[in-house]
Design a protein around this motif. Structure first.
Motif, PDB file in Angstrom:
ATOM      1  N   GLU A 102       0.825  -1.212   0.000  1.00  0.00           N
ATOM      2  CA  GLU A 102       0.000   0.000   0.000  1.00  0.00           C
ATOM      3  C   GLU A 102       0.860   1.262   0.000  1.00  0.00           C
ATOM      4  OE1 GLU A 102      -2.761  -0.274   3.263  1.00  0.00           O
ATOM      5  OE2 GLU A 102      -3.747  -2.028   2.372  1.00  0.00           O
ATOM      6  N   GLY A 103       1.980   1.227   0.701  1.00  0.00           N
ATOM      7  CA  GLY A 103       2.866   2.392   0.753  1.00  0.00           C
ATOM      8  C   GLY A 103       3.533   2.703  -0.574  1.00  0.00           C
ATOM      9  N   ASN A 104       3.545   1.738  -1.462  1.00  0.00           N
ATOM     10  CA  ASN A 104       4.159   1.914  -2.780  1.00  0.00           C
ATOM     11  C   ASN A 104       3.149   1.671  -3.902  1.00  0.00           C
ATOM     12  OD1 ASN A 104       7.109   2.274  -2.042  1.00  0.00           O
ATOM     13  ND2 ASN A 104       6.579   0.411  -0.928  1.00  0.00           N
ATOM     14  N   ALA A 105       1.862   1.889  -3.606  1.00  0.00           N
ATOM     15  CA  ALA A 105       0.784   1.534  -4.527  1.00  0.00           C
ATOM     16  C   ALA A 105       0.889   2.248  -5.872  1.00  0.00           C
ATOM     17  CB  ALA A 105      -0.570   1.816  -3.890  1.00  0.00           C
ATOM     18  N   ALA A 106       1.129   3.544  -5.880  1.00  0.00           N
ATOM     19  CA  ALA A 106       1.168   4.287  -7.148  1.00  0.00           C
ATOM     20  C   ALA A 106       2.317   3.799  -8.023  1.00  0.00           C
ATOM     21  CB  ALA A 106       1.298   5.786  -6.881  1.00  0.00           C
ATOM     22  N   MET A 107       3.473   3.612  -7.420  1.00  0.00           N
ATOM     23  CA  MET A 107       4.627   3.132  -8.175  1.00  0.00           C
ATOM     24  C   MET A 107       4.366   1.722  -8.695  1.00  0.00           C
ATOM     25  SD  MET A 107       7.527   1.040  -8.062  1.00  0.00           S
ATOM     26  CE  MET A 107       7.367   0.564  -6.373  1.00  0.00           C
ATOM     27  N   LEU A 108       3.847   0.844  -7.846  1.00  0.00           N
ATOM     28  CA  LEU A 108       3.568  -0.528  -8.265  1.00  0.00           C
ATOM     29  C   LEU A 108       2.520  -0.582  -9.370  1.00  0.00           C
ATOM     30  CD1 LEU A 108       3.612  -2.458  -4.866  1.00  0.00           C
ATOM     31  CD2 LEU A 108       5.247  -2.649  -6.737  1.00  0.00           C
ATOM     32  N   GLU A 109       1.538   0.298  -9.307  1.00  0.00           N
ATOM     33  CA  GLU A 109       0.525   0.355 -10.365  1.00  0.00           C
ATOM     34  C   GLU A 109       1.164   0.707 -11.706  1.00  0.00           C
ATOM     35  OE1 GLU A 109      -3.413   2.961 -11.513  1.00  0.00           O
ATOM     36  OE2 GLU A 109      -2.992   2.616  -9.394  1.00  0.00           O
ATOM     37  N   MET A 141       1.148 -15.051   0.661  1.00  0.00           N
ATOM     38  CA  MET A 141       1.437 -14.624  -0.699  1.00  0.00           C
ATOM     39  C   MET A 141       0.198 -14.710  -1.572  1.00  0.00           C
ATOM     40  SD  MET A 141       3.451 -13.419  -2.900  1.00  0.00           S
ATOM     41  CE  MET A 141       2.554 -12.970  -4.382  1.00  0.00           C
ATOM     42  N   LEU A 142      -0.541 -15.766  -1.460  1.00  0.00           N
ATOM     43  CA  LEU A 142      -1.742 -15.952  -2.257  1.00  0.00           C
ATOM     44  C   LEU A 142      -2.749 -14.831  -2.009  1.00  0.00           C
ATOM     45  CD1 LEU A 142      -3.225 -17.889  -4.206  1.00  0.00           C
ATOM     46  CD2 LEU A 142      -4.120 -19.056  -2.178  1.00  0.00           C
ATOM     47  N   VAL A 143      -2.979 -14.511  -0.744  1.00  0.00           N
ATOM     48  CA  VAL A 143      -3.946 -13.470  -0.397  1.00  0.00           C
ATOM     49  C   VAL A 143      -3.440 -12.089  -0.817  1.00  0.00           C
ATOM     50  CG1 VAL A 143      -5.124 -12.346   1.537  1.00  0.00           C
ATOM     51  CG2 VAL A 143      -4.969 -14.834   1.458  1.00  0.00           C
ATOM     52  N   LEU A 144      -2.157 -11.808  -0.589  1.00  0.00           N
ATOM     53  CA  LEU A 144      -1.598 -10.518  -1.002  1.00  0.00           C
ATOM     54  C   LEU A 144      -1.632 -10.363  -2.523  1.00  0.00           C
ATOM     55  CD1 LEU A 144       1.438 -10.394   1.423  1.00  0.00           C
ATOM     56  CD2 LEU A 144      -0.519  -8.825   1.444  1.00  0.00           C
ATOM     57  N   GLU A 145      -1.261 -11.402  -3.234  1.00  0.00           N
ATOM     58  CA  GLU A 145      -1.282 -11.350  -4.692  1.00  0.00           C
ATOM     59  C   GLU A 145      -2.709 -11.112  -5.193  1.00  0.00           C
ATOM     60  OE1 GLU A 145      -0.670 -14.390  -8.411  1.00  0.00           O
ATOM     61  OE2 GLU A 145       0.706 -14.599  -6.715  1.00  0.00           O
ATOM     62  N   TRP A 146      -3.654 -11.820  -4.630  1.00  0.00           N
ATOM     63  CA  TRP A 146      -5.051 -11.686  -5.028  1.00  0.00           C
ATOM     64  C   TRP A 146      -5.523 -10.245  -4.855  1.00  0.00           C
ATOM     65  CZ3 TRP A 146      -8.522 -14.479  -7.576  1.00  0.00           C
ATOM     66  CH2 TRP A 146      -9.877 -14.167  -7.457  1.00  0.00           C
ATOM     67  N   SER A 147      -5.193  -9.660  -3.732  1.00  0.00           N
ATOM     68  CA  SER A 147      -5.664  -8.312  -3.431  1.00  0.00           C
ATOM     69  C   SER A 147      -4.899  -7.219  -4.166  1.00  0.00           C
ATOM     70  CB  SER A 147      -5.585  -8.058  -1.932  1.00  0.00           C
ATOM     71  OG  SER A 147      -6.075  -6.769  -1.625  1.00  0.00           O
ATOM     72  N   TYR A 148      -3.569  -7.246  -4.067  1.00  0.00           N
ATOM     73  CA  TYR A 148      -2.780  -6.107  -4.528  1.00  0.00           C
ATOM     74  C   TYR A 148      -2.227  -6.252  -5.938  1.00  0.00           C
ATOM     75  CZ  TYR A 148      -3.068  -4.637   0.285  1.00  0.00           C
ATOM     76  OH  TYR A 148      -3.536  -4.246   1.506  1.00  0.00           O
ATOM     77  N   LEU A 149      -1.857  -7.448  -6.339  1.00  0.00           N
ATOM     78  CA  LEU A 149      -1.220  -7.601  -7.640  1.00  0.00           C
ATOM     79  C   LEU A 149      -2.208  -8.004  -8.727  1.00  0.00           C
ATOM     80  CD1 LEU A 149       2.075  -9.338  -6.479  1.00  0.00           C
ATOM     81  CD2 LEU A 149       1.557  -6.901  -6.686  1.00  0.00           C
TER      82      LEU A 149
END
Length: 190
Positions: A100-107, A160-168
């Motif tokens: 979340e702290g790097n959301a714009a860059m990751l997007e 990892m599965l839950v984080l990937e599902w939500s953020y990636l």
């Protein structure tokens, strides 16, 4: 990585690492990883190729450092002092905070790098490694009849599965949903 990140780094080393990682993250927001050359990274960071190779083995080594730099120093000892029933939630929150702290860059990075591509694979591998480190340090061994390493790996894979599902993959779960999904997937582990 050719530098020991656990050792005290000189200001010059920190400046060089920041320049290369900044160049990589800027370029990833404009093009796929496969299109980024060492020459381009060196030009963007204003350092010669020799300096690049004094710090990194290759472009993938730099990319792994970028993930380390973005995640900062997650405090594993915070998990060890957390009651066992809350450790999964705290570890999940640590990882979610980084994303979340790097959301714009990751997007921007994900816009130019396909989900099945090498950049995504590198990010996924980093998150999985980091999750394993976090979980190995805090699995409540007395609670499980299985080997601690196996349980830690299972927990890390679920995180990892839950984080990937939500953020990636863009499903945008709330923290409460993240926790709920992780616990629902872990309920079968005893």
């Amino acid at each position: 990585m050719k530098k020991d990140l656990d050792a005290k780094l000189s200001r010059g080393t920190v400046r060089t690492l920041e320049a290369f990682s900044g160049a990589m993250m800027e370029l990833l927001q404009t093009k796929p990883l496969a299109s980024i050359s060492i020459n381009e990274l060196c030009e963007r960071s204003s350092y010669p190729r020799a300096t690049f190779y004094n710090y990194f083995d290759d472009r993938d080594d730099l990319l792994n450092y970028c993930w380390i730099a973005l995640s900062g120093r997650m405090r594993i000892d915070d998990l060890e002092s957390t009651e066992p029933a809350r450790r999964v939630d705290v570890a999940l929150d640590m990882m979610a905070d980084v994303l979340e702290g790097n959301a714009a860059m990751l997007e921007g990075v994900l816009d130019h790098n396909p989900v099945g591509g090498p950049m995504f694979a590198s990010l996924r591998a980093f998150i999985t490694r980091r999750s394993r480190e976090l979980m190995r340090s805090c699995v409540d061994a007395e609670r499980h009849s299985l080997p601690v390493e196996l349980v830690a790996d299972h927990y890390a894979n679920v995180l990892m599965l839950v984080l990937e599902w939500s953020y990636l993959r863009g499903h945008g779960l709330t923290r409460s949903e993240l926790h709920g999904y992780a616990h629902a997937l872990l309920d079968g582990v005893e």
